[in-house]
Design a protein around this motif. Sequence first.
Motif, short mmCIF file in Angstrom:
data_model
loop_
_atom_site.label_atom_id
_atom_site.label_comp_id
_atom_site.label_asym_id
_atom_site.label_seq_id
_atom_site.Cartn_x
_atom_site.Cartn_y
_atom_site.Cartn_z
N THR A 47 36.08 29.40 42.07
CA THR A 47 35.59 29.02 40.74
C THR A 47 36.66 28.36 39.88
N GLY A 48 37.92 28.50 40.23
CA GLY A 48 38.98 27.84 39.48
C GLY A 48 39.30 28.51 38.16
N VAL A 49 38.94 29.78 37.99
CA VAL A 49 39.21 30.50 36.75
C VAL A 49 40.39 31.44 36.97
N THR A 50 40.86 32.07 35.90
CA THR A 50 41.95 33.03 36.03
C THR A 50 41.44 34.29 36.73
N VAL A 51 42.25 34.82 37.62
CA VAL A 51 41.85 35.96 38.46
C VAL A 51 42.93 37.02 38.44
N ARG A 52 42.52 38.28 38.31
CA ARG A 52 43.44 39.42 38.46
C ARG A 52 42.82 40.43 39.40
N ARG A 53 43.61 40.89 40.34
CA ARG A 53 43.15 41.88 41.30
C ARG A 53 43.77 43.22 40.98
N VAL A 54 42.96 44.28 41.01
CA VAL A 54 43.43 45.63 40.73
C VAL A 54 43.07 46.52 41.92
N GLN A 55 44.06 47.18 42.48
CA GLN A 55 43.81 48.16 43.53
C GLN A 55 43.60 49.52 42.87
N PHE A 56 42.38 50.03 42.92
CA PHE A 56 42.09 51.31 42.28
C PHE A 56 42.59 52.46 43.16
N THR A 57 43.37 53.34 42.56
CA THR A 57 43.94 54.50 43.23
C THR A 57 43.76 55.72 42.34
N PRO A 58 43.89 56.93 42.88
CA PRO A 58 43.70 58.13 42.05
C PRO A 58 44.64 58.23 40.86
N GLU A 83 38.15 48.85 45.81
CA GLU A 83 37.90 50.28 46.02
C GLU A 83 37.83 51.03 44.69
N ILE A 84 36.90 50.60 43.86
CA ILE A 84 36.80 51.13 42.50
C ILE A 84 36.52 52.62 42.49
N ASN A 85 35.84 53.13 43.51
CA ASN A 85 35.51 54.56 43.49
C ASN A 85 36.61 55.44 44.05
N ARG A 86 37.82 54.89 44.23
CA ARG A 86 38.97 55.73 44.57
C ARG A 86 39.74 56.14 43.31
N ALA A 87 39.42 55.54 42.18
CA ALA A 87 40.05 55.93 40.91
C ALA A 87 39.27 57.07 40.28
N SER A 88 39.91 57.76 39.36
CA SER A 88 39.27 58.89 38.70
C SER A 88 38.17 58.40 37.76
N PRO A 89 37.19 59.25 37.44
CA PRO A 89 36.14 58.84 36.49
C PRO A 89 36.70 58.38 35.15
N LYS A 90 37.80 58.96 34.70
CA LYS A 90 38.41 58.54 33.43
C LYS A 90 38.83 57.08 33.48
N THR A 91 39.42 56.66 34.59
CA THR A 91 39.85 55.27 34.73
C THR A 91 38.65 54.36 34.93
N GLN A 92 37.67 54.80 35.69
CA GLN A 92 36.46 54.00 35.88
C GLN A 92 35.80 53.71 34.54
#
Length: 340
Positions: free
Chosen positions: A85-96, A132-141
Amino acid sequence: MVKTVTYGSTVSIPLPWGVRDADGGIADVRDVLGRIRDAVEKVVEGKDDVVRTALVVLLAEGHLLVEDVPGVGKTMLAKALARATGVTVRRVQFTPDLLPSDLTGVSIYDAERRGFEFKPGPVFAHVVVGDEINRASPKTQSALLECMGERQVTVDGTTHTLARPFMVVATQNPAEMEGTYPLPEAQRDRFMARVSMGYPSMTSELAMLASHGARDPLTDLEPVSDPGELRRAIATAAAVHASPAVQQYLLDLVTATRTHPAVALGASPRASLHLLRASRAVAVLDGRDHVLPDDVQSLVVPVLAHRLVLSPEASAVRRTAEDVLVDLLQRVPVPSSSRV
């Protein structure tokens, strides 16, 4: 007092090619989305339906949840869509141990200026890839709730408006896998659609071995669009006509999920809005300036299934949300062509 800070372009975009030239505008949007589709499909082999749904969510300015077992290309799809898409992109690895401020940003004290300076987090990009969004805690989600629902972030009493277009593409492993936290209902409801990658066919996997075996396919993927072009495409899709009969049919389907005996929690009013916006995007992809019941039907499962909570009795007999929605599609009357 809550202050407001604006990042990027958030002004409303008029129909770029004008209402009188709707056919030309839709043709231009199809050209833009066709280029993006071709670029993504060079990376993601044999998943045409999944790529199409991702484009629909992009055009409808929604968020996409990609769920499946590890190794089937969830993150590859998200990164390919973002890069094409040519837009700005940031990747976040979700961890506990990921914190909410790791997503939204934080105010840091600047000794020289004797004041706090805000350092924006990854959510200030146009496309946020949450791996892997569901590897982070509910607070972070839950830190994503305001971003996804209102396209803004409030940190230390200051509201920061996010740039447009803004899209979260999140991947998650099945809930029964070790080390995962189920997404809360409020979080799932903010995703416009959920798709499952599935294993590739034998032919597609052979093609993947030939083309991806020696190097990363993302290396050669070049942007084929830009944020301004996407904003104009989104505005065109939002102006597509949906007749009262089609809107009533859509509402009948959503309402039926709330009264079905196998469903404990049905689809929300937000789901109705998402289904309408996605249906308009499908119409544009098919070259039409109006929504058909077929457009709504094609999206019922990806847009509604992840929002439904089944009753204990239905879960006990291994009935799925997809089964319920297929049943509703057969039972809810379709409006006649004259009314559409």
